[in-house]
Motif scaffolding. Structure first.
Motif, PDB file in Angstrom:
ATOM      1  N   GLY A 287       0.830  -1.205   0.000  1.00 11.30           N
ATOM      2  CA  GLY A 287       0.000   0.000   0.000  1.00 11.30           C
ATOM      3  C   GLY A 287       0.857   1.245   0.000  1.00 11.30           C
ATOM      4  O   GLY A 287       2.074   1.178   0.160  1.00 11.30           O
ATOM      5  N   PRO A 288       0.212   2.398  -0.167  1.00 11.53           N
ATOM      6  CA  PRO A 288       0.962   3.655  -0.265  1.00 11.53           C
ATOM      7  C   PRO A 288       1.727   3.958   1.024  1.00 11.53           C
ATOM      8  O   PRO A 288       2.842   4.452   0.985  1.00 11.53           O
ATOM      9  CB  PRO A 288      -0.114   4.709  -0.529  1.00 11.53           C
ATOM     10  N   ASP A 289       1.121   3.622   2.180  1.00 10.29           N
ATOM     11  CA  ASP A 289       1.845   3.938   3.418  1.00 10.29           C
ATOM     12  C   ASP A 289       2.773   2.790   3.824  1.00 10.29           C
ATOM     13  O   ASP A 289       3.385   2.825   4.865  1.00 10.29           O
ATOM     14  CB  ASP A 289       0.852   4.246   4.540  1.00 10.29           C
ATOM     15  N   ARG A 290       2.835   1.793   2.960  1.00  9.14           N
ATOM     16  CA  ARG A 290       3.712   0.648   3.195  1.00  9.14           C
ATOM     17  C   ARG A 290       3.508   0.059   4.584  1.00  9.14           C
ATOM     18  O   ARG A 290       4.441  -0.330   5.260  1.00  9.14           O
ATOM     19  CB  ARG A 290       5.175   1.009   2.970  1.00  9.14           C
ATOM     20  N   SER A 291       2.262   0.028   5.026  1.00  6.26           N
ATOM     21  CA  SER A 291       1.982  -0.654   6.280  1.00  6.26           C
ATOM     22  C   SER A 291       2.282  -2.131   6.065  1.00  6.26           C
ATOM     23  O   SER A 291       2.168  -2.655   4.966  1.00  6.26           O
ATOM     24  CB  SER A 291       0.529  -0.456   6.699  1.00  6.26           C
ATOM     25  N   ALA A 292       2.668  -2.778   7.113  1.00  8.81           N
ATOM     26  CA  ALA A 292       3.196  -4.126   6.957  1.00  8.81           C
ATOM     27  C   ALA A 292       2.330  -5.141   7.662  1.00  8.81           C
ATOM     28  O   ALA A 292       1.964  -4.988   8.814  1.00  8.81           O
ATOM     29  CB  ALA A 292       4.609  -4.170   7.516  1.00  8.81           C
ATOM     30  N   ASP A 293       1.981  -6.157   6.927  1.00 15.03           N
ATOM     31  CA  ASP A 293       1.289  -7.292   7.533  1.00 15.03           C
ATOM     32  C   ASP A 293       2.317  -8.322   7.947  1.00 15.03           C
ATOM     33  O   ASP A 293       3.182  -8.681   7.148  1.00 15.03           O
ATOM     34  CB  ASP A 293       0.360  -7.956   6.502  1.00 15.03           C
ATOM     35  N   PRO A 294       2.166  -8.837   9.166  1.00 15.96           N
ATOM     36  CA  PRO A 294       3.066  -9.923   9.523  1.00 15.96           C
ATOM     37  C   PRO A 294       2.733 -11.166   8.720  1.00 15.96           C
ATOM     38  O   PRO A 294       1.570 -11.440   8.417  1.00 15.96           O
ATOM     39  CB  PRO A 294       2.805 -10.134  11.017  1.00 15.96           C
ATOM     40  N   LEU A 295       3.746 -11.883   8.363  1.00 18.68           N
ATOM     41  CA  LEU A 295       3.562 -13.110   7.601  1.00 18.68           C
ATOM     42  C   LEU A 295       4.028 -14.280   8.440  1.00 18.68           C
ATOM     43  O   LEU A 295       5.031 -14.182   9.154  1.00 18.68           O
ATOM     44  CB  LEU A 295       4.426 -13.088   6.337  1.00 18.68           C
ATOM     45  N   ASP A 296       3.340 -15.379   8.300  1.00 18.88           N
ATOM     46  CA  ASP A 296       3.830 -16.623   8.835  1.00 18.88           C
ATOM     47  C   ASP A 296       5.073 -17.006   8.003  1.00 18.88           C
ATOM     48  O   ASP A 296       5.128 -16.726   6.808  1.00 18.88           O
ATOM     49  CB  ASP A 296       2.691 -17.638   8.680  1.00 18.88           C
ATOM     50  N   PRO A 297       6.105 -17.606   8.615  1.00 21.92           N
ATOM     51  CA  PRO A 297       7.317 -17.897   7.850  1.00 21.92           C
ATOM     52  C   PRO A 297       7.042 -18.670   6.562  1.00 21.92           C
ATOM     53  O   PRO A 297       7.638 -18.365   5.521  1.00 21.92           O
ATOM     54  CB  PRO A 297       8.156 -18.719   8.816  1.00 21.92           C
ATOM     55  N   ASN A 298       6.136 -19.625   6.646  1.00 26.85           N
ATOM     56  CA  ASN A 298       5.873 -20.401   5.428  1.00 26.85           C
ATOM     57  C   ASN A 298       5.216 -19.562   4.346  1.00 26.85           C
ATOM     58  O   ASN A 298       5.516 -19.705   3.161  1.00 26.85           O
ATOM     59  CB  ASN A 298       5.014 -21.620   5.766  1.00 26.85           C
ATOM     60  N   GLU A 299       4.347 -18.689   4.781  1.00 23.70           N
ATOM     61  CA  GLU A 299       3.742 -17.738   3.823  1.00 23.70           C
ATOM     62  C   GLU A 299       4.819 -16.910   3.150  1.00 23.70           C
ATOM     63  O   GLU A 299       4.801 -16.683   1.955  1.00 23.70           O
ATOM     64  CB  GLU A 299       2.813 -16.757   4.555  1.00 23.70           C
ATOM     65  N   ALA A 300       5.745 -16.459   3.987  1.00 22.02           N
ATOM     66  CA  ALA A 300       6.802 -15.602   3.462  1.00 22.02           C
ATOM     67  C   ALA A 300       7.609 -16.352   2.421  1.00 22.02           C
ATOM     68  O   ALA A 300       7.929 -15.821   1.351  1.00 22.02           O
ATOM     69  CB  ALA A 300       7.701 -15.134   4.611  1.00 22.02           C
ATOM     70  N   ILE A 301       7.939 -17.589   2.756  1.00 24.68           N
ATOM     71  CA  ILE A 301       8.735 -18.384   1.817  1.00 24.68           C
ATOM     72  C   ILE A 301       7.938 -18.605   0.525  1.00 24.68           C
ATOM     73  O   ILE A 301       8.457 -18.455  -0.587  1.00 24.68           O
ATOM     74  CB  ILE A 301       9.130 -19.725   2.472  1.00 24.68           C
ATOM     75  N   ALA A 302       6.678 -18.898   0.716  1.00 19.93           N
ATOM     76  CA  ALA A 302       5.832 -19.143  -0.449  1.00 19.93           C
ATOM     77  C   ALA A 302       5.715 -17.898  -1.315  1.00 19.93           C
ATOM     78  O   ALA A 302       5.544 -17.961  -2.536  1.00 19.93           O
ATOM     79  CB  ALA A 302       4.445 -19.602   0.007  1.00 19.93           C
ATOM     80  N   ARG A 303       5.802 -16.768  -0.700  1.00 19.76           N
ATOM     81  CA  ARG A 303       5.711 -15.497  -1.426  1.00 19.76           C
ATOM     82  C   ARG A 303       6.949 -15.264  -2.273  1.00 19.76           C
ATOM     83  O   ARG A 303       6.876 -14.779  -3.402  1.00 19.76           O
ATOM     84  CB  ARG A 303       5.571 -14.404  -0.379  1.00 19.76           C
ATOM     85  N   VAL A 304       8.106 -15.649  -1.737  1.00 16.58           N
ATOM     86  CA  VAL A 304       9.365 -15.337  -2.437  1.00 16.58           C
ATOM     87  C   VAL A 304       9.728 -16.422  -3.450  1.00 16.58           C
ATOM     88  O   VAL A 304      10.239 -16.124  -4.536  1.00 16.58           O
ATOM     89  CB  VAL A 304      10.512 -15.141  -1.415  1.00 16.58           C
ATOM     90  N   ALA A 305       9.444 -17.698  -3.095  1.00 18.33           N
ATOM     91  CA  ALA A 305       9.921 -18.811  -3.927  1.00 18.33           C
ATOM     92  C   ALA A 305       9.572 -18.664  -5.411  1.00 18.33           C
ATOM     93  O   ALA A 305      10.446 -18.843  -6.271  1.00 18.33           O
ATOM     94  CB  ALA A 305       9.414 -20.132  -3.369  1.00 18.33           C
TER      95      ALA A 305
END
Ligand SMILES: Cc1cc2nc3c(=O)[nH]c(=O)nc-3n(C[C@H](O)[C@H](O)[C@H](O)COP(=O)(O)O)c2cc1C
Ligand code: SF4
Ligand code: FES
Lengths: 882, 427, 154
Positions: A287-305
């Motif tokens: 988003g414009p204010d770059r607010s951050a949602d916490p991610l579960d580690p697996n979610e994070a990995i799934a996002r980057v992979a």
């Protein structure tokens, strides 16, 4: 070797040592206070008394102080003699007359040498019935707490601070039983080595003020062997943790590097580990204010992979481990791996590495620097860039005069000092501005880097005609070069100290040339804790990264804030389609990330750092952060690779697997494997316990949740347990695995002698670390192109980077005490250039209005800018009145 | 009876000027010494058997012989006069400096020649203002007369002499502490070895002698070792000694007598015996840091070796009397308070032990002594002894303590038993 | 700021020594001679002059008896408190001084005229009890003689 007899038994002894040293080397218990292994004997406390007998027939003997008595061949002593014992108990009794009876609540308790010695002598009954004396304490600044009532007047503090470290603002006042050890008035201790007082003081007068804010007993601190991350020297440290917080740093003796002492940046820079700016969860800013949602580690990995299917560019970091950088290099491939430093910095570090590898000169250890008999420092402001090196040089100053002292043993500290007066080892310093070790220099020069380089090249030429001459030297510089050359030629163990901090490759080359020309050691200070490791790994600069990055590419940034490195960070980041930042701190680069992965700091991960001498050293995880998704950077990268179906990291279950892969990929770096024993190392089937066997309150710590003790977190990466189960520290552990110094009856750091082969010798398990860099065997690669003289250009100021022990290292700046001691941003100008109290400084994207510091030694046409305090430094600026 | 050291001193209290000094044969010893090689001067002094008058009685010639000599010896070398005289009960050097300062200047030049020293300092206690004035004047006169400075008496010897006025501390009298004070530092003693003769002032070879030691030199050089040795037939030691008496004598004072004179002669013939109504109980033969002796020792020769055999020392030769109406506990309390206060604070036994001793004695005097206190005192008397502390200050303090405990034990016990000072004293 | 006279005196002291720092005690004594005592600023100034840190100089200043780091009166009375004087009436003299001056040991009279201190043995035990006022030695004293003696110092 001599043989002496102690209590009827013969012992081998070096007659050049004193009896106390010999007894401790043989692991005999003998109490002492004023003696210190690095500072020698002064005979003040009288605690080390033993009986000496003339011969076998002498039954009466006489009391002598072991620390003041040579271990002469055939000498006969008794520690157990009743009168000697009674006298030692009496000394303790005297010392305790005025000492508070507050061991249970005293913050030195459990690691107090006085406490140990009191127990050792058996003094346990109070016979003194008069009131105790008491003192007013001083505020000594953010690092060291003062509690004079505990003082036992051993004089160690002043001997360290003033005599050993050259400090001027701590001393002893008063006389008879009214002595006071402190400053002339309240105020911050000025020396950057003040923190060592905490370990030098045998009781609790000087204690760690940062520990005091979140106090824990030594026996409750979880520790592991670690490496300081605040400069390139790689001092060995012992961080201590409790309840998920790093509480303090202590020195970890490594004879070749830090010996007994650290600098305050290293000791107190640790607080970033606990800082609220830590990244503790994976985040997906949007988003414009770059607010951050916490991610579960697996979610994070799934996002980057999935991104790995596209083009990925990786930017590594000189403050991340070799393993983390290698993991990134593996992920992106060597061609798309970049070092995360500016082109200028990369050239400097690469040059330094090349000089060490291609030329014949070896990088000396600090221990070797301390024994040099002639030194030339070219360009490096060691007290600010490599403080422990500067402390070593202070000891070097005594080497040559001490050699000339006949008949007085070296350990006889005051006598030797009196004899040598202010004679010094020849040390020459050429630096852009004055340094805090200028007092050591026989002569020197403050000049712009070009001129320093020219002096160096001239010295090299004077030493060896194969080295090219320098044209157009001023006569006094030519004379100075001749003088330096003469001294270096005559020396047996010369050392040249240089480094990257003044930003000049020519200076590096000149220094190497001098070292080569006279067979000197070449000590080269680098910018960061793993600059050398990164240079060995290879990869381009940030400018190269910018060129390699196509619009829309994925960019992975490892433990690095690009805004500290380049003014082009914005542009670079803007072009990436997705920015992944793996780091432990929130910073400007992290704020631009699309995915932020929380990495472990040095205290929460294992890995290898390569110091400025090319020594690979392992740091071990101190604690397992709980309740967060923090993991080692290399693990994040492995997980991403695995999730993307990449094969390279499939076998990376533990750190050893990454190291094995590194060794396979880079045979030249295979030595990393031997930097420390692998995770499979066992003693009698056990790992080593990170927690002391006396740790208390483990269950109480979690009692709000459960009275059952939680299962210890398993550790596949290191031969340590996160618990008190396992091997203790008494056995001769491999040196790289010593997690703390403790031995029965020796609860303070004075237990060290139990871990050494002999006092001041290497640790019983060897010296940790492995050298990855060796000198070249080929012909000397002379540089044939010395720079021309510095010429001032109209309207242009050549920037001289100025370093600050407190201020130039961004990690330590997160410690409030360090930040408090850092200077405010400024620009330094020669008196002729000082256009006002403040000026506008502009150039290469840099623009700031800065207050002016006038430095008389600065050459007109140069401008000093403080590293780390005003952003990335331009090479040239323009200065205008504000 | 010859009194070479004090013979010239004027009865009217005025100083002996250079002219007077020379008229009486002054600087003849120097003239003779400058005609000799340093080795010859050393040999002459050795032959005289002169022993240091600062308290320890070390043979002066032998002390000098440890100084490295010849062209390779470190330079400059120093000669230092110990004129600190802060030991309670001692007042002999004051007279020598106030009365006849040239004698000291001459002695120091001779010593300087003997060890090839080029610089000298007189380390003078602050309280001796008159001595300071007169000594400075004498030094100025000597410079004017070519007796100091370059090429003394045309004999190619250079020697500069300076006065350092101490800022005050008894420990400054200890010769190595004195050197630190001269270097502008805190006056903690230094470890020996290395001895000052090898590494002394500013790390250079240095000889430290007492005022009275130096003033013997002109006479030894002028009249020969044999003459000097013959000055006393009472002792194996040679020469005369300044002996003093303070306390409740009829005529306390200071006398130059052949060394080895007895306490009886000094007290009864010179000082006129005890004041009416007072009886002698004991005496410290040579200052506050010597062991008590008693009437039984009155006939013993007060030289360097005899008192040692009886558990005491000649010390400075100035005795302090303890009479029968003075409390021996109170006297010790006064002495120990002095030593505790003047401890330099370097080593533990002295820094912490002496204040404890002092408090115990004060408590006893106040009537607050307790059973067990005597054991504590005895413990200290033993463990503050020689070899246990860094320098000789604490052992000096232990001497009157241990002998006091032995000789006047019943007084200590009565203080505790009666919970008061039987002499009506309070600390 | 050190006065020109002080600087001159210090220069003379330095001239007899191999380096500046060795003159530390003399320099402090010189300043004290000119100003009665050594205040913090004077200590700093001497330190600057001798190129010594304040702490090092303070270490020296606080070691010695006669260097005053606190103000004293116009005249300093130093009463011997050592053994012979003690024996021969030193305590009575001390009480007499206290009574006459109205101050205790270590104190200065409100009119800034006298500071009362003790000093170890003055080396005139044959004329005990004794005291010094400024540079003058007074011996064979009795409490009765004190008032007249003190009157000579104003
Ligand atoms: C605490 C202490 C105080 C001393 N005070 C003096 C002193 O005031 N004058 C002196 O001549 N010697 C004094 N001495 C003895 C000196 O250390 C040294 O032995 C002496 O000056 C040597 O001179 P001499 O060889 O001529 O006797 C003292 C010793 C100690 C331990
Ligand atoms: S005995 Fe120790 S503390 Fe006492 S004066 Fe000597 S060195 Fe100092
Ligand atoms: S350790 Fe030997 S005297 Fe202090």
């Amino acid at each position: 070797m001599a043989t002496i007899v102690v209590d009827g038994r013969p012992y081998e002894a070096d007659p050049a040592r004193n009896l106390l040293d010999v007894c401790l080397s043989h692991k005999l218990d003998l109490p002492y206070f004023c003696w210190h292994p690095a500072m020698g004997s002064v005979g003040a406390c009288r605690q080390c008394a033993v009986k000496q007998f003339k011969d076998e027939n002498d039954t009466r003997g006489r009391l002598v102080m072991a620390c003041m008595t040579p271990a002469a061949d055939g000498a006969r002593f008794s520690i157990a003699d009743p009168e000697a014992k009674a006298f030692r108990a009496s000394v303790i009794e005297w010392l305790m007359l005025n000492h508070p009876h507050d061991c249970p609540v005293c913050d030195e308790g459990s690691e107090c040498h006085l406490q140990d010695m009191t127990v050792m002598t058996g003094h346990n009954e109070r016979r003194f019935r008069f009131p105790k004396r008491s003192y007013v304490n001083q505020d000594l600044g953010p690092f060291v707490n003062h509690e004079m009532n505990r003082c036992i007047q051993c004089y160690r503090c002043v001997r360290f601070y003033r005599d050993y470290a050259g400090g001027a603002d701590l001393d002893v006042f008063g006389v008879h039983d009214g002595l006071y050890f402190g400053r002339a008035g309240d105020g911050t201790l000025e020396s950057e080595y003040a923190g060592n007082l905490v370990e030098v003081c045998p009781t609790g007068v000087f204690t760690d003020k940062t520990l005091k804010r979140h106090y824990a007993r030594k026996w409750d601190l979880q520790t592991a062997p670690s490496i300081c991350v605040h400069c390139s020297l790689g001092c060995n440290v012992i961080p201590g943790e409790r309840a998920g917080e790093l509480r303090r740093i202590r020195n970890r003796y490594n004879r070749e590097i830090n010996g007994h002492f650290l600098c305050d940046r290293g000791r107190y820079g640790y607080e970033f580990v606990n800082d609220e700016r830590r990244v503790r969860r994976a985040l997906a800013p949007h988003g414009p204010d770059r607010s951050a949602d916490p991610l579960d580690p697996n979610e994070a990995i799934a996002r980057v992979a999935p991104l790995l299917a596209g083009r990925v560019v990786g930017i590594g970091s000189p403050r991340a481990s070799l393993e983390a950088n290698f993991a990134l290099q593996t992920l992106v491939g060597p061609d798309r791996f970049f070092q995360g430093i500016s082109t200028r910095d990369k050239r400097l570090v690469d040059t330094a590495l090349a000089l060490l590898r291609e030329g014949p000169s070896r990088a000396p250890t600090l221990h070797e620097v301390e024994r040099a008999d002639a030194v030339l420092v070219l360009g490096e402001d060691a007290p600010n860039t490599a403080p422990r090196l500067a402390l070593a040089l202070r000891q070097t100053a005594g080497v040559v005069p001490r050699q000339a002292v006949a008949g007085i043993p070296r350990w006889h500290d005051n006598a030797v000092r009196e004899l040598i007066q202010d004679a010094k080892t020849p040390i020459y310093l050429a630096t852009p501005v004055a340094t805090r070790i200028d007092d050591l220099a026989r002569r020197g020069q403050h000049a712009p880097p070009e001129e320093i380089a020219r002096l160096g090249f001239a010295v090299a030429h004077a030493l060896n005609a194969d080295a090219p001459p320098v044209g157009g030297l001023a006569p006094e510089v030519a004379a100075l070069a001749e003088e330096i050359a003469g001294v270096l030629r005559a020396a047996e163990r010369p050392v040249v100290v240089t480094g990257t901090s003044c930003g000049s490759e020519a200076v590096l080359r000149a220094a190497a040339q001098v070292a080569w020309a006279c067979g000197a050691g070449l000590c080269c200070v680098l910018p960061e804790c793993n600059s050398m490791g990164l240079a060995l790994l290879g990869g381009g600069s940030l400018d190269d990264a910018a060129r390699a990055l196509s619009d829309g590419d994925t960019l992975i940034v490892l433990e690095n804030d690009l805004y500290e490195r380049t003014t082009a960070a914005d542009a670079l980041l803007a072009r990436a389609g997705h920015v992944v930042v793996v780091d432990h701190l929130a910073h400007a680069t992290g704020a631009r990330a699309h995915t932020l992965l929380p990495a472990g700091t040095f205290a929460e991960s294992d890995g290898t750092l390569v110091n400025n001498e090319g020594r690979a050293q392992r740091f071990f995880q101190v604690f397992a952060p709980s309740g967060h998704s923090i993991r080692e950077s290399w693990r994040w990268l492995r997980d991403v690779m695995n999730a993307a179906g990449r094969a390279e990291a499939a076998g990376w279950h533990a750190l050893d697997d990454v190291i094995a892969a590194l060794a396979a990929a880079r045979p030249d770096l295979a030595g990393v494997r031997d930097a420390a024993p692998s995770a499979a190392w066992r003693f009698a089937g056990n790992k080593v316990a990170r927690l002391p066997h006396r740790a208390t309150g483990r269950t109480a710590l979690h009692a709000d949740r459960s009275v059952h003790e939680p299962r210890a977190v398993p550790d596949p990466d290191a031969p340590f347990n996160f618990s008190m189960e396992g091997a203790g520290v008494e056995l001769p552990l491999p040196a790289a695995l010593v997690p703390r110094f403790w031995s029965p009856g020796w609860n303070s750091e004075q237990a060290l002698h139990r871990f050494q082969e002999e006092v001041e010798g290497p640790l019983r398990g060897g010296t940790p670390g492995v050298r990855l860099v060796a000198p070249g065997a080929g012909p000397i690669p002379w540089w044939r192109d010395p720079p021309g003289p510095f010429r001032r250009r109209e309207g242009e100021w050549r920037v001289v980077p100025l370093h600050h022990v407190f201020g130039s290292d961004p990690l330590s700046m997160l410690s409030p005490g360090v930040a408090q001691r850092a200077p405010a941003p400024y620009v330094a100008l020669a008196p002729a250039d000082a256009l006002g109290a403040a000026v506008v400084v502009t150039g290469e994207g840099f623009a700031a209005t800065l207050p002016v510091r006038v430095l008389p030694e600065l050459t007109p046409g140069t401008a000093g800018l403080p590293v780390g305090l005003v952003g990335p430094l331009p090479a040239v600026v323009e200065v205008k009145p504000a | 009876m010859e009194t070479p050291l004090t013979g010239r001193i004027r009865a009217d209290g005025e100083v002996v000027t250079l002219a007077e000094y020379r008229r009486a044969g002054g600087y003849e010893g120097l003239r003779r010494a400058l005609g000799m090689t340093p080795a010859e001067v050393q040999a002459e002094v050795k032959a005289s058997k002169l022993r240091g008058r600062g308290g320890a009685g070390f043979p002066t010639g032998i002390k000098w012989s440890f100084v490295p000599m010849g062209p390779d010896a470190p330079r400059p070398k120093y000669v230092v006069c110990n004129a600190d005289e802060m030991e309670p009960g001692t007042f002999k050097d004051r007279l020598l400096m106030e009365g006849d300062p040239h004698q000291l200047v001459e002695g120091m030049i001779i010593a300087a020649h003997a060890i090839e020293a080029s610089v000298g300092y007189v380390f003078l206690r602050w309280a001796y203002r008159t001595a300071e004035r007169r000594l400075r004047r004498a030094i100025a006169e000597a410079y004017e007369a070519g007796l100091l400075g370059r090429d003394i008496l045309g004999r190619g010897v250079d020697f500069d002499l300076h006065v350092h006025v101490s800022a005050g501390r008894y420990i400054c009298g200890e010769e190595t502490a004195l050197l630190n004070a001269l270097e502008g530092k805190r006056a903690n003693p230094r470890a020996k070895p290395p001895y000052p003769q090898v590494s002394g002032l500013f790390g250079k070879p240095t000889v430290v002698n007492n005022v009275e030691t130096f003033v013997n030199l002109p006479h030894i050089l002028a009249r020969g070792a044999q003459w000097f040795d013959g000055l006393s037939t009472l002792s194996a030691d040679g020469g005369t000694k300044l002996y003093g008496v303070s306390g409740r004598a009829r005529r306390p004072g200071l006398w130059e007598l052949p060394i080895g004179s007895t306490a009886r002669e000094i007290l009864y013939e010179r000082a006129g015996g005890m004041r009416d109504g007072y009886r002698l109980r004991g005496f410290l033969p040579g200052g506050a840091s010597t062991d008590f002796l008693t009437e039984a020792h009155l006939d013993m020769p007060l030289d360097f070796d005899t008192p040692m055999k009886h558990g005491s020392r000649l010390g400075t030769g100035t005795m302090i009397l303890l009479d029968d109406r003075t409390c021996p506990v109170g006297m010790n309390a006064n002495l120990q308070r002095f030593f505790a206060q003047e401890s330099c604070g370097w080593c533990t036994p002295c820094r912490e032990g002496l204040p404890w001793v002092s408090r115990l004695l004060d408590a006893m005097e106040r009537g607050d002594g307790r059973p067990g206190d005597l054991e504590k005192l005895a413990h200290h008397a033993h463990f503050l002894g020689p070899g246990h502390t860094f320098c000789a200050l604490a052992p000096g303090a232990a001497e009157p303590l241990q002998s006091g405990l032995r000789l006047f034990r019943e007084d200590f016990e009565r203080h505790i038993a009666e919970r008061r000072c039987p002499y009506g004293g309070s600390a | 700021m050190l006065t020109p006279e002080e600087i001159d005196d210090i220069r003379h002291a330095i001239a007899t020594l191999p380096h500046k720092q060795a003159a530390a005690i003399e320099a402090l004594a010189i300043v004290q001679r000119h100003r009665r005592w050594i205040d913090d600023q004077a200590l700093r100034d001497v330190g600057e002059h001798l190129e010594m840190s304040v702490a090092a100089l303070e270490g020296v200043a606080t070691f010695y008896n006669h260097l005053f780091r606190r103000p004293v009166g116009r005249h300093v009375v130093r009463l011997c408190d050592s053994v012979t004087c003690w024996m021969l009436g030193g305590d009575a003299l001390r009480s007499g001084l206290r009574a006459t001056l109205g101050v205790d040991l270590g104190e200065t009279t409100p009119d800034d005229r006298f500071t009362l201190l003790t000093i170890p043995c003055l080396g005139c035990c044959d004329r005990a009890p004794a005291l010094m006022i400024d540079d003058d030695l007074h011996t064979d004293l009795t409490p009765g003689a004190l008032a007249g003696l003190l009157r000579r110092y104003d």
